[in-house]
Scaffold this motif. Structure first.
Motif, short mmCIF file in Angstrom:
data_model
loop_
_atom_site.label_atom_id
_atom_site.label_comp_id
_atom_site.label_asym_id
_atom_site.label_seq_id
_atom_site.Cartn_x
_atom_site.Cartn_y
_atom_site.Cartn_z
N GLU A 81 -7.86 8.77 -1.63
CA GLU A 81 -8.02 8.10 -2.93
C GLU A 81 -7.09 6.89 -3.04
N GLU A 82 -5.86 7.05 -2.61
CA GLU A 82 -4.89 5.95 -2.67
C GLU A 82 -5.35 4.77 -1.83
N SER A 83 -5.91 5.05 -0.66
CA SER A 83 -6.36 3.97 0.21
C SER A 83 -7.52 3.21 -0.41
N ILE A 84 -8.48 3.93 -0.99
CA ILE A 84 -9.60 3.27 -1.65
C ILE A 84 -9.09 2.31 -2.72
N LYS A 85 -8.20 2.79 -3.56
CA LYS A 85 -7.69 1.97 -4.67
C LYS A 85 -6.90 0.77 -4.15
N ALA A 86 -6.06 0.99 -3.16
CA ALA A 86 -5.23 -0.09 -2.64
C ALA A 86 -6.06 -1.19 -2.00
N ASN A 87 -7.15 -0.82 -1.35
CA ASN A 87 -7.95 -1.80 -0.60
C ASN A 87 -9.04 -2.46 -1.42
N THR A 88 -9.23 -2.03 -2.67
CA THR A 88 -10.24 -2.67 -3.53
C THR A 88 -9.63 -3.17 -4.83
N ARG A 142 0.83 -1.18 0.00
CA ARG A 142 0.00 0.00 0.00
C ARG A 142 0.86 1.24 0.00
N LYS A 143 0.42 2.23 -0.73
CA LYS A 143 1.18 3.47 -0.84
C LYS A 143 0.53 4.60 -0.05
N THR A 144 -0.45 4.22 0.81
CA THR A 144 -1.18 5.25 1.53
C THR A 144 -0.23 6.13 2.31
N ARG A 145 -0.34 7.42 2.08
CA ARG A 145 0.54 8.37 2.76
C ARG A 145 -0.12 8.85 4.04
N TYR A 146 0.67 9.02 5.06
CA TYR A 146 0.18 9.64 6.27
C TYR A 146 0.88 10.99 6.44
N ALA A 147 0.56 11.70 7.45
CA ALA A 147 1.13 13.03 7.62
C ALA A 147 2.64 12.97 7.71
N ALA A 148 3.27 14.04 7.36
CA ALA A 148 4.73 14.09 7.28
C ALA A 148 5.37 13.86 8.64
N VAL A 149 6.58 13.29 8.59
CA VAL A 149 7.31 13.02 9.82
C VAL A 149 7.57 14.33 10.57
N ALA A 150 7.83 15.38 9.80
CA ALA A 150 8.09 16.66 10.43
C ALA A 150 6.90 17.13 11.26
N PHE A 151 5.70 16.90 10.71
CA PHE A 151 4.50 17.30 11.47
C PHE A 151 4.39 16.50 12.75
N PRO A 153 -3.94 -4.92 11.78
CA PRO A 153 -5.19 -4.53 11.13
C PRO A 153 -4.93 -3.97 9.74
N SER A 154 -5.91 -4.10 8.86
CA SER A 154 -5.76 -3.56 7.51
C SER A 154 -7.13 -3.17 6.99
N GLY A 155 -7.14 -2.35 5.94
CA GLY A 155 -8.38 -1.94 5.31
C GLY A 155 -8.53 -0.43 5.25
N PHE A 156 -9.51 0.03 4.50
CA PHE A 156 -9.76 1.45 4.32
C PHE A 156 -10.07 2.13 5.65
#
Length: 281
Positions: free
Chosen positions: A254-261, A2-11, A60-63
Motif C-alpha cells: 500500500e505504501e509503495s502504491i501511494k508513494a509512486n502515484t 519513499r517510506k516503503t518498508r522491506y523485510a527486517a534487517v534481522a530477517f 531504478p524506481s517505481g512500484f
C-alpha cells in the motif's frame, strides 16, 4: 522520500547465515544465491515507465521496482545483489526462455498466450485500461465520451486502437512516439486524452513536471493482472507468492502504491486490489 518498508534487517541477517551455512550451487537461478556472496539475481524491468519501472542513471524506481526488491530480499538477495536488465514488452518471453533474467517485474500482464512460453507468479497488482485527461477536464468520464475527441496513440501499442474498434468508433487517433510525448501533446492542447493501464498513467501524472496537471479518470474498462514472469522450469513460484502476500500484509504494498502515484489524483481499483496470488501450476 519513499517510506516503503522491506523485510527486517534481522530477517536478512538470518537468511544470510542460513544460506551461507547451506552452501550449494552458485548458479543464477532466483533463490539459489547465497546472501552476502558474489551471487546475483537478474531482474527484468521497464526503464521508461515513471512510477512503475523507470531508470534514471543507475537508479531504478517505481512500484514494480519496490515489489521486485521486496521479493528478492525475501528470496535471500540484498539490493546490491540485484542486476537490473531492461526488458521491453516484445522481448520479455525471449529473455526468460534464454535465461538472461531470473524474474521479470515489468507491468507484465498474465495471459494464456504468454503462459504457453513462460510461467507466472502473482499477480501482485490488477491494473485496468483507463484514460488520463487534464485535471480540469469535466466532459471525459470514460471511453464512450471520446467520440469526436483526439486520443493519443503510441507507436506499437494497441490500447488506443482497441478504444476505437470497440468503444468509440469516431475517436481521432493521433500517434506519438511514447506516453511522455502524449502527455506533452495533451498539455499543449493537441489531444484530449491518453490511454493505457491506469497505474502507468498515474505514474506519468505523478512526475515532478506533471504533478497536479492531470488526472486518471478512474473508470477502468479492462483487467490486467500484473504477474512476475519466470521460466517454465523455475521452482520459485510458491516462494514469490509468499513474499507478495507478506508485502501486502505488512503494509509495504500500500505504501509503495501511494508513494509512486502521489500527485496523480489516482485511486486503484479496490474491488480487485490487493490481489490474492494465484495457485502455481
Amino acid at each position: 522520500m519513499r517510506k516503503t518498508r522491506y523485510a527486517a534487517v534481522a530477517f536478512a541477517a538470518a537468511a544470510a547465515l542460513s544460506l551461507s551455512a547451506c552452501g550449494g550451487d552458485s548458479g543464477n537461478e532466483a533463490g539459489s544465491g547465497e546472501s552476502g556472496s558474489g551471487d546475483k539475481v537478474t531482474i527484468g524491468i521497464k526503464f521508461d515507465q515513471p512510477g512503475v519501472g523507470f531508470m534514471e542513471g543507475n537508479e531504478p524506481s517505481g512500484f514494480d521496482i519496490d515489489v521486485a526488491k521486496y521479493v528478492a530480499n525475501e528470496l535471500g538477495y540484498s539490493e546490491d545483489q540485484i542486476e537490473w536488465k531492461e526488458t521491453p514488452s516484445l522481448q520479455r518471453e525471449n529473455v526468460l526462455e534464454n535465461g538472461e533474467v531470473d524474474m521479470i517485474f515489468a507491468s507484465y500482464s498474465i495471459t494464456d498466450a504468454r503462459k504457453e512460453r513462460v510461467a507466472f507468479a502473482g499477480p501482485y497488482f490488477v491494473a485496468g485500461q483507463d484514460l488520463l485527461v487534464n485535471a480540469d477536464n469535466t466532459d471525459i468520464n470514460g471511453p464512450e465520451d471520446l467520440n469526436g475527441k483526439n486520443l493519443c496513440s503510441v507507436s506499437g501499442s494497441t490500447s488506443a486502437q482497441k478504444v476505437k474498434d470497440t468503444l468509440a468508433s469516431d475517436v481521432n487517433l493521433l500517434e506519438q512516439g511514447g506516453y511522455a510525448n502524449c502527455v506533452t501533446a495533451m498539455q499543449g492542447g493537441q489531444i484530449d486524452a491518453v490511454t493505457t493501464d491506469d497505474i502507468i498513467l498515474a505514474g506519468l501524472a505523478s512526475t515532478d513536471a506533471n504533478a497536479g496537471k492531470f488526472k486518471v479518470v478512474g473508470n477502468p474498462f479492462t483487467e490486467e493482472k500484473y504477474g512476475v514472469g519466470i521460466s517454465k522450469d523455475s521452482d520459485q513460484c510458491e516462494a514469490i507468492n509468499t513474499a507478495i502476500r507478506k508485502m501486502i500484509e505488512d503494509g509495504s504494498w500500500e505504501e509503495s502504491i501511494k508513494a509512486n502515484t502521489e500527485g496523480a489524483d489516482y485511486t486503484y481499483n479496490e474491488a480487485l486490489n490487493p490481489p490474492e496470488p494465484e495457485a502455481c501450476a
